[in-house]
Design an enzyme around this catalytic site. Structure first.
Site, PDB file in Angstrom:
ATOM      1  N   ASP A  13     -24.153  33.184  11.404  1.00  0.00           N
ATOM      2  CA  ASP A  13     -25.120  33.847  12.280  1.00  0.00           C
ATOM      3  C   ASP A  13     -24.554  35.217  12.628  1.00  0.00           C
ATOM      4  OD1 ASP A  13     -26.820  34.632  14.483  1.00  0.00           O
ATOM      5  OD2 ASP A  13     -27.359  32.517  14.712  1.00  0.00           O
ATOM      6  N   ASP A  14     -25.371  36.253  12.584  1.00  0.00           N
ATOM      7  CA  ASP A  14     -24.855  37.587  12.898  1.00  0.00           C
ATOM      8  C   ASP A  14     -24.889  37.895  14.390  1.00  0.00           C
ATOM      9  OD1 ASP A  14     -27.581  37.875  13.089  1.00  0.00           O
ATOM     10  OD2 ASP A  14     -27.787  39.111  11.292  1.00  0.00           O
ATOM     11  N   ASP A  57     -28.498  30.831  10.140  1.00  0.00           N
ATOM     12  CA  ASP A  57     -29.686  31.318  10.831  1.00  0.00           C
ATOM     13  C   ASP A  57     -30.679  31.888   9.822  1.00  0.00           C
ATOM     14  OD1 ASP A  57     -30.522  31.984  13.837  1.00  0.00           O
ATOM     15  OD2 ASP A  57     -31.236  33.591  12.528  1.00  0.00           O
ATOM     16  N   ASP A 334      -0.438  -7.690  -1.492  1.00  0.00           N
ATOM     17  CA  ASP A 334       0.167  -8.628  -2.434  1.00  0.00           C
ATOM     18  C   ASP A 334      -0.057 -10.054  -1.923  1.00  0.00           C
ATOM     19  OD1 ASP A 334       2.242  -8.603  -4.855  1.00  0.00           O
ATOM     20  OD2 ASP A 334       2.749 -10.253  -3.501  1.00  0.00           O
ATOM     21  N   ASN A 342      -0.278 -20.706  -9.431  1.00  0.00           N
ATOM     22  CA  ASN A 342      -0.356 -20.849 -10.886  1.00  0.00           C
ATOM     23  C   ASN A 342       0.418 -22.065 -11.379  1.00  0.00           C
ATOM     24  OD1 ASN A 342      -2.046 -18.721 -11.650  1.00  0.00           O
ATOM     25  ND2 ASN A 342      -0.366 -17.234 -11.638  1.00  0.00           N
ATOM     26  N   ASP A 351      -6.767 -17.539 -11.449  1.00  0.00           N
ATOM     27  CA  ASP A 351      -7.807 -16.535 -11.723  1.00  0.00           C
ATOM     28  C   ASP A 351      -8.926 -16.617 -10.694  1.00  0.00           C
ATOM     29  OD1 ASP A 351      -6.396 -15.671 -13.892  1.00  0.00           O
ATOM     30  OD2 ASP A 351      -7.705 -16.584 -15.410  1.00  0.00           O
ATOM     31  N   GLU A 377      -0.855  -9.979  -8.993  1.00  0.00           N
ATOM     32  CA  GLU A 377      -1.501 -10.389  -7.744  1.00  0.00           C
ATOM     33  C   GLU A 377      -1.428  -9.267  -6.711  1.00  0.00           C
ATOM     34  OE1 GLU A 377       2.742 -12.145  -7.503  1.00  0.00           O
ATOM     35  OE2 GLU A 377       1.272 -11.688  -9.045  1.00  0.00           O
TER      36      GLU A 377
END
Length: 466
Positions: A13-14, A57, A334, A342, A351, A377
């Site tokens: 804006d001026d 503006d 983790d 497993n 899985d 993992e």
């Protein structure tokens, strides 16, 4: 760490008094405000700083705000920055000229502070999502898995929903004169039923705030935003001219744009044209990213990104954080005693655990956050534009979510409760070499080791987060 800035805004804006008044409104909401008093200075700052939003503006000398808006939207380096044009003029020509030049919003003075901040929040949310899509596409292109998007050429589909069918038909006929897109009227009582039978949902909705009863338009807006098929559709809300509260609520619920009842049909068409362009560009970016490197940079088991994608993308998050003087968080997650799973239940069971944990992580983070599987993992999470408090709260929430519901391994058998240790580190806090991605990752890794050593199933903060 103090309050994180909510975004960087450039005021153009001026008239110095106008800038001061606007800066006070924005700074009170913790926006980082830059100022320019001329079009050349605004162009320079837009290119050098890349603000998140520009407010200019309309009567900016010498050529007016619409001319500057057109230049910024024509420059490939600044065209994606949302622009709000403000003016004390109430004439139709100024308004349409600004929208035609690419302005994302046009506001008339005096500006209501709550309404202004709601508009700013809405545009910055859209900007953040668009920027994240572009970062992902850029990462993919660097890896050789994505093509440049095709130009916007395909006509879209607009749905108009009001309480009165006659009114909807009138809006349709008025806007059809200015759009090449298909425009349909959907009776308010049949919207959700109609959507269920559609193969492809509308690209944009025009919805009256009051359908069968007061506020029902806002409830429909919330419903559309919650549905997968319409989550990315553009939504323009038509509200009563004096109903400021509904307008503000609509923006915070996810409306892309607003118009007061009694609107100019050509203005509606211009706003829809801009929303359709942005929506379909977002669709292209999403498709481009998903199709371009799904097999190459995603983990085939969990569907998350893999290390090959995650590390370059994390680098881009860090670059932006340094350029914008913002912070970001990195987490290493983790799973505890995963080898036991497993060894005891078999790799198929392992899985299933990984798939479920990946889903819980992804479902409980923002769309702009990075989630990747970077080891057997181990998962990497990066949170852009996040301070220490937000990172801490998010890490604790994820730890609880992983643990709270047992994971079913075999049908008819008791589920298995899984826990995780999480290391958190902060980046973007300074621009020195010590703030490089490798250093932040090492800090997160040390924090993860501490979490394991201190008994598992907990969050540990790295030195950068201390």
């Amino acid at each position: 760490m103090g309050n994180a800035m909510a975004g960087r805004i450039l005021l153009v804006d001026d008239v110095a008094t106008n800038r001061i008044v606007m800066k006070v409104k924005l700074a009170s909401a913790f926006y980082d405000v830059l100022q320019a008093d001329s079009a050349p200075e605004a162009e320079r700052l837009a290119l050098d700083v890349r603000p998140d939003l520009i407010i200019l503006d309309a009567v900016l000398r010498p050529h007016g705000g619409a001319d500057l808006c057109h230049k910024l939207k024509s420059n490939p380096h600044t065209r994606d920055i949302p622009i709000i044009v403000v003016t004390s003029l109430h004439d139709r020509q100024t308004r349409l000229a600004a929208l035609d030049a690419g302005a994302d919003e046009f506001l008339t003075k005096p500006l209501d502070e709550l309404s202004l901040l709601a508009r700013v929040r809405s545009l910055l949310r859209a900007r953040a999502t668009s920027e994240e899509l572009r970062r992902r596409q850029h990462t993919a292109r660097e890896l050789g898995f994505a093509e440049q998007p095709a130009p916007f050429t395909v006509p879209g589909r607009v749905a108009i929903i009001t309480a009165e069918t006659d009114e909807a038909i009138r809006w349709r006929e008025q806007v059809r004169k200015h759009l090449r897109d298909r425009v349909d009227v959907i009776p308010a009582a049949q919207v959700l039923e109609a959507l269920n039978s559609m193969k492809t949902p509308p690209d944009a909705f025009v919805i009256s705030t009051n359908l069968a009863e007061a506020g029902s338009g806002l409830r429909l807006l919330a419903e559309l935003r919650s549905r997968e098929q319409t989550r990315h559709s553009a939504i323009l809300i038509v509200h009563e001219p004096r109903d400021r509260n509904s307008a503000i609520m609509a923006l915070d619920l996810g409306a892309n744009d607003l118009l007061a009842r009694g609107f100019d049909p050509e203005e509606l068409a211009l706003r829809l044209r801009g929303q359709m362009r942005r929506k379909q560009e977002g669709d292209r970016l999403r498709t481009n990213v998903e199709d371009g490197f799904r097999l190459a940079v995603t983990d085939p088991l969990t569907g998350l990104y893999n290390r090959r994608y995650a590390m370059p993308h994390l680098g881009k998050i860090a670059e932006r954080a340094r350029a914008q003087s913002r912070s970001y968080a990195v987490m290493l997650v983790d799973l505890d005693r995963f080898k036991f799973v497993n060894d005891t239940y078999g790799h198929a069971a392992g899985d299933r655990v990984l798939v479920e944990v990946a889903k819980r992580l992804k479902d409980n983070l923002r769309s702009i956050d990075l989630v990747a599987r970077v080891g057997g993992e181990e998962f990497l999470i990066a949170l852009p534009d996040t301070d220490l408090y937000e990172a801490t709260v998010t890490a604790e929430r994820l730890r609880r979510i992983i643990q709270q519901d047992a994971i079913t391994l075999c049908k008819g058998q008791p589920g298995l409760t899984i826990t995780a240790s999480i290391g958190v580190a902060m980046g973007g806090l300074d621009a020195t070499s010590s703030d490089k991605v490798e250093a932040v990752m090492n800090d997160a890794d040390r924090a993860l080791y501490d979490a394991k050593a201190e008994g598992r199933n907990q969050v540990s903060m790295g030195r950068t987060a201390a």
